[in-house]
Design a protein around this motif. Structure first.
Motif, PDB file in Angstrom:
ATOM      1  N   LEU A   1       1.103  -1.324   0.129  1.00  0.00           N
ATOM      2  CA  LEU A   1       0.026  -0.152   0.067  1.00  0.00           C
ATOM      3  C   LEU A   1       0.756   1.485  -0.144  1.00  0.00           C
ATOM      4  N   CYS A   2       1.611   1.351   1.110  1.00  0.00           N
ATOM      5  CA  CYS A   2       2.827   2.725   0.811  1.00  0.00           C
ATOM      6  C   CYS A   2       3.756   2.060   1.935  1.00  0.00           C
ATOM      7  N   GLN A   3       4.827   3.240   2.222  1.00  0.00           N
ATOM      8  CA  GLN A   3       5.442   2.927   2.936  1.00  0.00           C
ATOM      9  C   GLN A   3       4.989   3.383   4.266  1.00  0.00           C
ATOM     10  N   LEU A   4       5.666   2.536   5.328  1.00  0.00           N
ATOM     11  CA  LEU A   4       5.201   3.490   7.140  1.00  0.00           C
ATOM     12  C   LEU A   4       5.109   4.716   7.127  1.00  0.00           C
ATOM     13  N   ASN A   5       6.782   5.288   6.062  1.00  0.00           N
ATOM     14  CA  ASN A   5       6.804   6.069   6.745  1.00  0.00           C
ATOM     15  C   ASN A   5       6.122   7.593   6.439  1.00  0.00           C
ATOM     16  N   GLU A   6       5.199   7.220   4.816  1.00  0.00           N
ATOM     17  CA  GLU A   6       4.207   7.825   3.689  1.00  0.00           C
ATOM     18  C   GLU A   6       3.059   8.585   5.302  1.00  0.00           C
ATOM     19  N   ILE A   7       3.311   7.987   5.891  1.00  0.00           N
ATOM     20  CA  ILE A   7       2.194   8.430   7.041  1.00  0.00           C
ATOM     21  C   ILE A   7       2.317   8.524   8.224  1.00  0.00           C
ATOM     22  N   PRO A   8       1.966   9.947   8.314  1.00  0.00           N
ATOM     23  CA  PRO A   8       3.205  10.808   9.635  1.00  0.00           C
ATOM     24  C   PRO A   8       2.243   9.752  11.001  1.00  0.00           C
TER      25      PRO A   8
ATOM     26  N   VAL B   1      -3.740  -6.130   7.796  1.00  0.00           N
ATOM     27  CA  VAL B   1      -2.267  -5.618   7.070  1.00  0.00           C
ATOM     28  C   VAL B   1      -1.380  -5.902   7.834  1.00  0.00           C
ATOM     29  N   ARG B   2       0.207  -6.178   7.137  1.00  0.00           N
ATOM     30  CA  ARG B   2       0.872  -6.494   7.932  1.00  0.00           C
ATOM     31  C   ARG B   2       2.848  -5.233   6.928  1.00  0.00           C
ATOM     32  N   LEU B   3       3.876  -5.536   8.122  1.00  0.00           N
ATOM     33  CA  LEU B   3       4.686  -4.258   7.661  1.00  0.00           C
ATOM     34  C   LEU B   3       5.924  -5.517   7.132  1.00  0.00           C
ATOM     35  N   SER B   4       6.379  -5.613   5.695  1.00  0.00           N
ATOM     36  CA  SER B   4       6.932  -5.876   5.389  1.00  0.00           C
ATOM     37  C   SER B   4       8.589  -4.398   4.657  1.00  0.00           C
ATOM     38  N   GLU B   5      10.030  -5.035   5.426  1.00  0.00           N
ATOM     39  CA  GLU B   5      10.043  -3.854   5.471  1.00  0.00           C
ATOM     40  C   GLU B   5      10.357  -2.659   4.936  1.00  0.00           C
ATOM     41  N   GLY B   6       9.283  -2.230   6.077  1.00  0.00           N
ATOM     42  CA  GLY B   6       8.817  -0.914   6.051  1.00  0.00           C
ATOM     43  C   GLY B   6       7.835  -0.575   4.954  1.00  0.00           C
ATOM     44  N   TRP B   7       7.604  -1.469   4.075  1.00  0.00           N
ATOM     45  CA  TRP B   7       5.983  -0.647   3.508  1.00  0.00           C
ATOM     46  C   TRP B   7       4.994  -1.978   4.147  1.00  0.00           C
ATOM     47  N   ILE B   8       3.461  -1.019   3.900  1.00  0.00           N
ATOM     48  CA  ILE B   8       1.997  -1.652   5.048  1.00  0.00           C
ATOM     49  C   ILE B   8       1.275  -2.532   3.629  1.00  0.00           C
ATOM     50  N   VAL B   9       2.026  -3.640   3.938  1.00  0.00           N
ATOM     51  CA  VAL B   9       0.907  -5.022   3.007  1.00  0.00           C
ATOM     52  C   VAL B   9      -0.221  -5.321   3.512  1.00  0.00           C
ATOM     53  N   ALA B  10      -0.999  -5.158   2.278  1.00  0.00           N
ATOM     54  CA  ALA B  10      -2.319  -6.184   2.773  1.00  0.00           C
ATOM     55  C   ALA B  10      -1.842  -7.570   1.701  1.00  0.00           C
TER      56      ALA B  10
END
Length: 115
Positions: free
Chosen positions: A10-17, A104-113
């Motif tokens: 979906l996006c990288q975690l750091n793209e959502i403040p 959702v889960r985190l994978s290498e800094g990415w939020i993944v559905a």
């Protein structure tokens, strides 16, 4: 026969403040699903964008899902507010109900559905 689930980045975690949320539209199999992701520190929580009270989207303005103090998710339609970690409604017309979580889960800094 069911189709295999295909992960969607979906996006990288750091793209959502931190303390904010972002909406997404998924359509992996022709079934449109509106979701939003809330970031709290190093964690991400996913929910279906539908208030349990009236089944309407929670926001009027894109990506505006949070209370002013960033401590809760808020439905702007009826003023209900929800815990970030659980989606449980703490106040408003759907008090005691919960938002429907979306995995959702985190994978290498990415939020993944996964669906």
């Amino acid at each position: 026969m069911s189709l295999p689930q295909i992960p969607t980045a979906l996006c990288q975690l750091n793209e959502i403040p931190d303390g904010e949320a972002r909406g997404f539209t998924l359509d992996p199999d022709g079934t449109r699903t509106e979701i939003f992701i809330v970031r709290k520190g190093a964690k991400a929580f996913g929910y279906i964008n539908s208030c349990p009270h009236a089944r309407w989207p929670l926001e009027f303005i894109d990506d505006q899902f949070m209370t002013l103090d960033k401590r809760h998710i808020q439905c702007v339609n009826h003023g209900a507010w929800f815990e970030i970690e659980t989606g449980f409604c703490l106040g408003g017309p759907c008090k005691g109900e919960s938002l429907k979580s979306f995995p959702v889960r985190l994978s290498e800094g990415w939020i993944v559905a996964d669906r």
